[in-house]
Design an enzyme around this catalytic site. Structure first.
Site, PDB file in Angstrom:
ATOM      1  CG  ASP A 205       5.863  12.742  12.296  1.00 15.01           C
ATOM      2  OD1 ASP A 205       6.132  14.021  11.631  1.00 15.01           O
ATOM      3  OD2 ASP A 205       6.332  12.409  11.763  1.00 15.01           O
TER       4      ASP A 205
ATOM      5  CB  VAL B 227       1.650   0.352   4.389  1.00 20.16           C
ATOM      6  CG1 VAL B 227       0.423  -0.159   5.297  1.00 20.16           C
ATOM      7  CG2 VAL B 227       2.514   0.985   6.260  1.00 20.16           C
TER       8      VAL B 227
ATOM      9  CG  PHE C 204       5.008   4.280   8.870  1.00 21.91           C
ATOM     10  CD1 PHE C 204       4.939   3.591   7.257  1.00 21.91           C
ATOM     11  CD2 PHE C 204       4.594   5.557   8.578  1.00 21.91           C
ATOM     12  CE1 PHE C 204       3.827   3.672   6.643  1.00 21.91           C
ATOM     13  CE2 PHE C 204       4.127   6.235   7.754  1.00 21.91           C
ATOM     14  CZ  PHE C 204       3.747   5.053   6.593  1.00 21.91           C
ATOM     15  N   GLY C 205       8.374   2.291   7.709  1.00 23.48           N
ATOM     16  CA  GLY C 205       8.215   0.771   7.158  1.00 23.48           C
ATOM     17  C   GLY C 205       7.360   0.819   6.088  1.00 23.48           C
TER      18      GLY C 205
ATOM     19  N   GLY D  15       7.012   4.542   4.657  1.00 22.53           N
ATOM     20  CA  GLY D  15       7.902   5.803   4.600  1.00 22.53           C
ATOM     21  C   GLY D  15       8.389   5.263   6.155  1.00 22.53           C
TER      22      GLY D  15
ATOM     23  CG  LEU E 144      -2.016  -0.824   1.357  1.00 20.81           C
ATOM     24  CD1 LEU E 144      -2.488  -0.673   2.343  1.00 20.81           C
ATOM     25  CD2 LEU E 144      -3.848  -0.557   0.153  1.00 20.81           C
TER      26      LEU E 144
ATOM     27  CE  LYS F  40       3.236   0.873  12.257  1.00 17.88           C
ATOM     28  NZ  LYS F  40       3.835   2.838  13.543  1.00 17.88           N
TER      29      LYS F  40
HETATM   30  C1  PIT Z   1      -3.778   2.200   5.900  1.00 20.44           C
HETATM   31  C2  PIT Z   1      -3.269   2.575   4.227  1.00 20.44           C
HETATM   32  C3  PIT Z   1      -2.340   3.067   3.796  1.00 20.44           C
HETATM   33  C4  PIT Z   1      -0.995   3.735   4.738  1.00 20.44           C
HETATM   34  C5  PIT Z   1      -1.355   2.682   6.107  1.00 20.44           C
HETATM   35  C6  PIT Z   1      -2.517   2.273   6.781  1.00 20.44           C
HETATM   36  C7  PIT Z   1      -0.470   3.633   7.450  1.00 20.44           C
HETATM   37  C8  PIT Z   1      -0.419   4.190   8.764  1.00 20.44           C
HETATM   38  C9  PIT Z   1       0.121   3.661   9.459  1.00 20.44           C
HETATM   39  C10 PIT Z   1      -0.374   3.935  11.176  1.00 20.44           C
HETATM   40  C11 PIT Z   1       0.097   4.428  11.919  1.00 20.44           C
HETATM   41  C12 PIT Z   1       1.781   4.221  12.250  1.00 20.44           C
HETATM   42  C13 PIT Z   1       2.417   4.625  10.255  1.00 20.44           C
HETATM   43  C14 PIT Z   1       1.655   4.532   9.558  1.00 20.44           C
HETATM   44  O1  PIT Z   1       2.897   4.678  13.099  1.00 20.44           O
HETATM   45  O2  PIT Z   1      -1.739   2.618   2.780  1.00 20.44           O
HETATM   46  O3  PIT Z   1      -4.929   2.010   6.050  1.00 20.44           O
HETATM   47  O4  PIT Z   1       0.041   4.023  13.109  1.00 20.44           O
END
Ligand code: PIT
Length: 337
Positions: free
Chosen positions: A149, A42, A39-40, A37, A34, A57
């Site tokens: 953030d 997804v 955060f790694g 970022g 998906l 994630k």
């Molecule tokens: C989705 C669709 C998408 C990305 C995400 C969720 C990412 C969510 C996310 C949530 C976190 C975080 C980092 C990313 O720390 O394209 O449904 O709590």
């Protein structure tokens, strides 16, 4: 005025306790990527029993301190039940990684959608977005949690059909806030962080309000107010609170909007309006005005989005290098703890 945008939640709020990583593959099947970022990665995943779809994630996570951070993120997400805040469904702690199963939204990043060819951005629509962000952050602040953030990458559209409806993601930097024990942290994204973050002064609810001001500025002009030649210059522009509306792209932007932004970009954290005050501000209370297309902003936003993607890919490579360096260090018995 209530938000005119209502969204259905995929599931009702749950209190999540993390499970052993081995159970992940038994429960969910991985489908498509998906996005990625800080955060790694997804992924789109499917519950094997019910066929329900979620976002997963996954982050590499080996150190005990990183695990603690995820425990805090889960604890914070467990305490946040709001339709504009992405909900947590499940969590798995493996040997070398952590996986969060999250509510699925399919519209992608808000600013990516706006930078699309066919998108007709107006101030009226910007008002709709900023109202939703203020409502979500108001709820967080009411629960004494700071997001810390807020930036374009963390604002997602609910679905391609509902580009006017957004959700806030990423609670990886969120912190509980206790007014009498000062919270001082140095993190965030230089273009969006408040002066008190850069100066290592106490943070507060106003810290998030500053970021909402920057997001509003970028949304209406496609320009990043504090952007410098390098990170150092960006941070010194932030601490100097050096902001203007001189660029031609602001010609089509109302004075009401500029006043709104100026109030949020006050160098003094405690002087910035809170979410309730923002929602009452005349700019955010007149959704039906300002129907003019902000075409200069859309042109600039394309460049903004392209540049941010470049920065993010560089940061991803840096994180990978750090990770590899860390792994090498851990392999060396003389340095491992
Ligand atoms: C989705 C669709 C998408 C990305 C995400 C969720 C990412 C969510 C996310 C949530 C976190 C975080 C980092 C990313 O720390 O394209 O449904 O709590």
């Amino acid at each position: 005025m209530d938000s005119t945008v209502s969204v259905q939640q995929q599931f009702s709020h749950r209190m999540v306790k993390h499970k052993p990583g081995e159970l992940l593959e038994e429960t969910y099947t991985v489908k498509d990527p998906l996005g990625s970022g800080r955060f790694g990665k997804v992924w789109l995943v499917e519950d094997q029993k019910t066929g329900d779809k979620f976002a997963a994630k996954q982050c590499a996570c080996r150190r005990a301190s990183q695990r603690k951070e995820f425990e805090l993120e889960i604890e914070i997400m467990n305490s946040l039940d709001h339709p504009k805040l992405l909900q947590l469904y499940d969590a798995f702690f493996g040997k070398n990684d952590v996986t969060l199963i999250l509510e699925l939204v399919t519209g992608g990043e808000l600013f990516d959608r706006i930078a699309d060819e066919a998108f007709d951005l107006t101030e009226a629509l910007a008002v709709k977005y900023i109202r939703q962000i203020c409502e979500a952050v108001q709820y967080m602040h009411g629960n004494m949690i700071l997001h810390l953030d807020i930036k374009p990458e963390n604002i997602l559209c609910v679905s391609p059909e509902r580009l006017d409806s957004i959700k806030i993601i990423d609670f990886g930097f969120a912190r509980k806030y206790t007014p009498n024990s000062p919270l001082k942290i140095m993190f965030g994204t230089p273009e969006f962080v408040a002066p008190e973050v850069v100066n290592f002064d106490p943070l507060g609810k106003g810290t998030d309000m500053w970021s909402i001001g920057v997001v509003t500025y970028v949304l209406l002009s496609g320009l990043s107010p504090f952007m410098g030649e390098d990170e150092q210059e960006t941070l010194s522009n932030v601490t100097a609170c050096d902001v203007d509306f001189d660029d031609d792209s602001f010609d089509d932007v109302s004075d009401d909007a500029k006043t709104f932004i100026t109030k949020l970009l006050d160098i003094r954290e405690s002087k910035r309006p809170n979410c309730a005050e923002c929602l009452e501000h005349s700019w955010l209370s007149k959704e039906d005005q300002h129907r003019k297309s902000l075409s200069a902003a859309v042109v600039n936003l394309k460049k903004f989005v392209a540049r941010r993607k470049w920065v993010r890919s560089i940061n991803a490579v840096r994180a990978m290098t750090r990770l590899q360096a860390g792994l090498k260090k851990n392999d060396d018995p003389s340095t491992s703890k």
